[in-house]
Design a protein around this motif. Structure first.
Motif, PDB file in Angstrom:
ATOM      1  N   PRO A  11      20.932  28.793 -12.040  1.00  0.00           N
ATOM      2  CA  PRO A  11      20.387  29.894 -12.844  1.00  0.00           C
ATOM      3  C   PRO A  11      19.641  29.402 -14.081  1.00  0.00           C
ATOM      4  CG  PRO A  11      22.686  30.297 -12.287  1.00  0.00           C
ATOM      5  CD  PRO A  11      22.394  28.888 -11.897  1.00  0.00           C
ATOM      6  N   PRO A  12      18.500  30.006 -14.384  1.00  0.00           N
ATOM      7  CA  PRO A  12      17.829  29.738 -15.659  1.00  0.00           C
ATOM      8  C   PRO A  12      18.564  30.560 -16.723  1.00  0.00           C
ATOM      9  CG  PRO A  12      16.586  31.371 -14.445  1.00  0.00           C
ATOM     10  CD  PRO A  12      17.772  31.011 -13.585  1.00  0.00           C
ATOM     11  N   MET A  13      19.533  29.977 -17.351  1.00  0.00           N
ATOM     12  CA  MET A  13      20.473  30.715 -18.183  1.00  0.00           C
ATOM     13  C   MET A  13      19.798  31.354 -19.399  1.00  0.00           C
ATOM     14  SD  MET A  13      24.144  29.273 -19.548  1.00  0.00           S
ATOM     15  CE  MET A  13      23.557  28.673 -21.137  1.00  0.00           C
ATOM     16  N   VAL A  14      20.108  32.625 -19.640  1.00  0.00           N
ATOM     17  CA  VAL A  14      19.628  33.265 -20.852  1.00  0.00           C
ATOM     18  C   VAL A  14      20.323  32.624 -22.045  1.00  0.00           C
ATOM     19  CG1 VAL A  14      19.211  35.470 -19.675  1.00  0.00           C
ATOM     20  CG2 VAL A  14      21.368  35.102 -20.899  1.00  0.00           C
ATOM     21  N   THR A  15      19.732  32.778 -23.218  1.00  0.00           N
ATOM     22  CA  THR A  15      20.345  32.284 -24.456  1.00  0.00           C
ATOM     23  C   THR A  15      20.961  33.465 -25.188  1.00  0.00           C
ATOM     24  OG1 THR A  15      18.699  30.510 -24.628  1.00  0.00           O
ATOM     25  CG2 THR A  15      19.966  31.066 -26.619  1.00  0.00           C
ATOM     26  N   PRO A  16      22.286  33.597 -25.181  1.00  0.00           N
ATOM     27  CA  PRO A  16      22.920  34.715 -25.894  1.00  0.00           C
ATOM     28  C   PRO A  16      22.685  34.600 -27.403  1.00  0.00           C
ATOM     29  CG  PRO A  16      24.426  33.748 -24.291  1.00  0.00           C
ATOM     30  CD  PRO A  16      23.272  32.812 -24.417  1.00  0.00           C
ATOM     31  N   LEU A  17      22.187  35.687 -27.996  1.00  0.00           N
ATOM     32  CA  LEU A  17      21.859  35.691 -29.422  1.00  0.00           C
ATOM     33  C   LEU A  17      22.545  36.848 -30.136  1.00  0.00           C
ATOM     34  CD1 LEU A  17      17.985  35.144 -29.151  1.00  0.00           C
ATOM     35  CD2 LEU A  17      19.678  33.409 -29.804  1.00  0.00           C
ATOM     36  N   ILE A  45      19.048  25.389 -18.949  1.00  0.00           N
ATOM     37  CA  ILE A  45      18.897  26.036 -20.246  1.00  0.00           C
ATOM     38  C   ILE A  45      17.524  25.742 -20.860  1.00  0.00           C
ATOM     39  CG2 ILE A  45      21.375  26.026 -20.677  1.00  0.00           C
ATOM     40  CD1 ILE A  45      20.940  23.713 -22.655  1.00  0.00           C
ATOM     41  N   MET A  46      17.102  26.663 -21.726  1.00  0.00           N
ATOM     42  CA  MET A  46      15.861  26.537 -22.487  1.00  0.00           C
ATOM     43  C   MET A  46      14.613  26.546 -21.621  1.00  0.00           C
ATOM     44  SD  MET A  46      17.199  24.151 -25.650  1.00  0.00           S
ATOM     45  CE  MET A  46      15.920  22.991 -25.386  1.00  0.00           C
ATOM     46  N   GLY A  47      14.696  27.296 -20.515  1.00  0.00           N
ATOM     47  CA  GLY A  47      13.498  27.557 -19.737  1.00  0.00           C
ATOM     48  C   GLY A  47      12.875  28.858 -20.199  1.00  0.00           C
ATOM     49  N   THR A  48      12.074  29.472 -19.336  1.00  0.00           N
ATOM     50  CA  THR A  48      11.442  30.747 -19.672  1.00  0.00           C
ATOM     51  C   THR A  48      12.493  31.821 -19.934  1.00  0.00           C
ATOM     52  OG1 THR A  48       9.582  30.169 -18.251  1.00  0.00           O
ATOM     53  CG2 THR A  48       9.766  32.469 -18.922  1.00  0.00           C
ATOM     54  N   THR A  49      13.417  31.981 -18.973  1.00  0.00           N
ATOM     55  CA  THR A  49      14.451  33.006 -19.109  1.00  0.00           C
ATOM     56  C   THR A  49      15.359  32.729 -20.297  1.00  0.00           C
ATOM     57  OG1 THR A  49      14.374  33.263 -16.701  1.00  0.00           O
ATOM     58  CG2 THR A  49      16.234  34.276 -17.835  1.00  0.00           C
ATOM     59  N   GLY A  50      15.494  31.471 -20.674  1.00  0.00           N
ATOM     60  CA  GLY A  50      16.283  31.098 -21.840  1.00  0.00           C
ATOM     61  C   GLY A  50      15.534  31.222 -23.147  1.00  0.00           C
ATOM     62  N   GLU A  51      14.288  31.738 -23.107  1.00  0.00           N
ATOM     63  CA  GLU A  51      13.464  31.942 -24.302  1.00  0.00           C
ATOM     64  C   GLU A  51      13.243  30.642 -25.085  1.00  0.00           C
ATOM     65  OE1 GLU A  51      14.439  36.017 -26.294  1.00  0.00           O
ATOM     66  OE2 GLU A  51      16.279  35.417 -25.242  1.00  0.00           O
ATOM     67  N   VAL A  79      18.137  20.599 -18.942  1.00  0.00           N
ATOM     68  CA  VAL A  79      17.610  21.042 -20.234  1.00  0.00           C
ATOM     69  C   VAL A  79      16.085  21.057 -20.208  1.00  0.00           C
ATOM     70  CG1 VAL A  79      17.477  20.544 -22.708  1.00  0.00           C
ATOM     71  CG2 VAL A  79      19.622  20.152 -21.473  1.00  0.00           C
ATOM     72  N   GLY A  80      15.504  22.209 -20.527  1.00  0.00           N
ATOM     73  CA  GLY A  80      14.055  22.312 -20.631  1.00  0.00           C
ATOM     74  C   GLY A  80      13.558  21.673 -21.919  1.00  0.00           C
ATOM     75  N   ILE A  81      12.574  20.799 -21.803  1.00  0.00           N
ATOM     76  CA  ILE A  81      12.037  20.110 -22.988  1.00  0.00           C
ATOM     77  C   ILE A  81      10.565  20.430 -23.216  1.00  0.00           C
ATOM     78  CG2 ILE A  81      13.716  18.232 -22.793  1.00  0.00           C
ATOM     79  CD1 ILE A  81      11.409  16.476 -21.683  1.00  0.00           C
ATOM     80  N   GLY A 207      17.194  27.565  -5.421  1.00  0.00           N
ATOM     81  CA  GLY A 207      16.439  28.470  -6.273  1.00  0.00           C
ATOM     82  C   GLY A 207      16.941  28.460  -7.704  1.00  0.00           C
ATOM     83  N   VAL A 208      16.066  28.949  -8.584  1.00  0.00           N
ATOM     84  CA  VAL A 208      16.373  29.073 -10.012  1.00  0.00           C
ATOM     85  C   VAL A 208      16.129  30.536 -10.382  1.00  0.00           C
ATOM     86  CG1 VAL A 208      15.970  28.054 -12.299  1.00  0.00           C
ATOM     87  CG2 VAL A 208      15.510  26.710 -10.243  1.00  0.00           C
ATOM     88  N   PRO A 209      16.968  31.452  -9.872  1.00  0.00           N
ATOM     89  CA  PRO A 209      16.721  32.881 -10.017  1.00  0.00           C
ATOM     90  C   PRO A 209      17.357  33.481 -11.267  1.00  0.00           C
ATOM     91  CG  PRO A 209      18.482  32.520  -8.433  1.00  0.00           C
ATOM     92  CD  PRO A 209      18.085  31.171  -8.952  1.00  0.00           C
TER      93      PRO A 209
END
Length: 301
Positions: A11-17, A45-51, A79-81, A207-209
């Motif tokens: 999963p492209p994890m969301v970033t809880p804020l 983490i830190m992809g598109t869905t993770g903002e 980790v998205g860089i 997949g990365v859904p």
């Protein structure tokens, strides 16, 4: 955990804020546990869905540290860089390495229109300086640059490049990518979940859904069902995923915010984390929130 996922649902994890620059720490803990319990094969983490691009560098580093700690040795963390600054991309890469991430994910730098040669030199330089395995991330709708197939073919010969995440939504590109001569040397993961069943049948490794943030077991079940060759059950699971997309991602404009804010709203109804999003994104409308709530209640009954 150092072993990176080569197959499955990541999963492209969301970033809880809680607000623009405050991590929802309790929500993050609940979300990681929710995903791991759901059987996912890794966390991105830190992809598109993770903002990712909307987060301060301070918050990004905190997110990496806390997520890697929470995942412990249960699932690997990617980790998205991606950044407009190579210096910052490499700094985040070093943080990911220090905190125990399994791999990095890199898309073309956004904002400037760049040539293929400039992209190749950028990626070569990043590869020379990182210590972790790397997934190439093709996301032309947001980066304005599709990674050329010959470039992927060449880069995938490097031992540091272990996978490709294709979020183009372009099936013709996917077909050509899947037929590259060295295809068996890297993992191929697909982003758009509406195409998950089809691409798995055609040879994708996983997949990365985004919807897996909400119902991870649904997507894991589809992955396993297709692997077992049960197409009839796969269709039923696929239809459920399409229904989720039509409700949670719906919006009057084509916007990443429709997807991200929708997922976070759904997670808030599941009592997992806050629905707050980072600017410039906005929360969903009351009408959409009600539709999402009804869908969540129906699905979890």
């Amino acid at each position: 955990m150092k072993d990176y996922p080569t197959k499955g649902i990541v999963p492209p994890m969301v970033t809880p804020l809680l607000d623009q620059d405050t991590l929802d720490v309790g929500g993050l803990e609940k979300l990681v546990d929710h995903l791991v319990t759901g059987g996912v094969h890794g966390l991105f983490i830190m992809g598109t869905t993770g903002e990712g691009p909307s987060l301060s560098y301070r918050l990004r580093e905190e997110l990496i540290q806390r997520t890697c700690s929470l995942a412990k040795n249960r699932v690997p963390v990617l980790v998205g860089i991606t950044d407009t600054s190579m210096v910052e991309a490499l700094r985040i890469a070093k943080t990911a390495e220090k905190e125990g991430a399994a791999a990095l994910v890199l898309a073309p730098p956004f904002y400037f229109n760049i040539t293929d040669q400039e992209l190749r030199e950028y990626m070569d330089e990043v590869l020379e300086q990182i210590q972790l395995p790397l997934f190439l991330y093709n996301m032309p709708p947001l980066t304005k640059k599709s990674i050329p197939l010959p470039m992927i073919n060449e880069l995938a010969h490097r031992p540091e490049v272990v996978g490709v995440k294709d979020s183009s939504g372009d099936l013709f590109y996917f077909h050509k990518l899947n037929r590259l001569g060295n295809r068996q040397q890297y993992s191929l993961l697909v982003g758009p979940e509406e195409l998950l069943m089809e691409t798995l049948l055609l040879g994708a490794d996983g997949g990365v859904p985004g919807g897996a943030n909400i119902f991870p077991q649904l997507y894991v079940d589809l992955f396993e069902t297709i692997g077992e060759g049960n197409i009839d059950r796969g269709r039923k699971l696929h239809n459920r995923i399409v229904e989720l997309c039509s409700v949670v991602y719906d919006g009057t404009e084509q916007s990443s915010g429709n997807i991200i804010s929708g997922i976070k709203q759904a997670l808030s109804y599941r009592n997992i984390c806050s629905s707050a999003v980072a600017h410039p994104l906005q929360k969903v409308s009351k009408k959409k929130a009600n539709r999402i709530k009804s869908f969540i209640e129906e699905y979890t009954d």
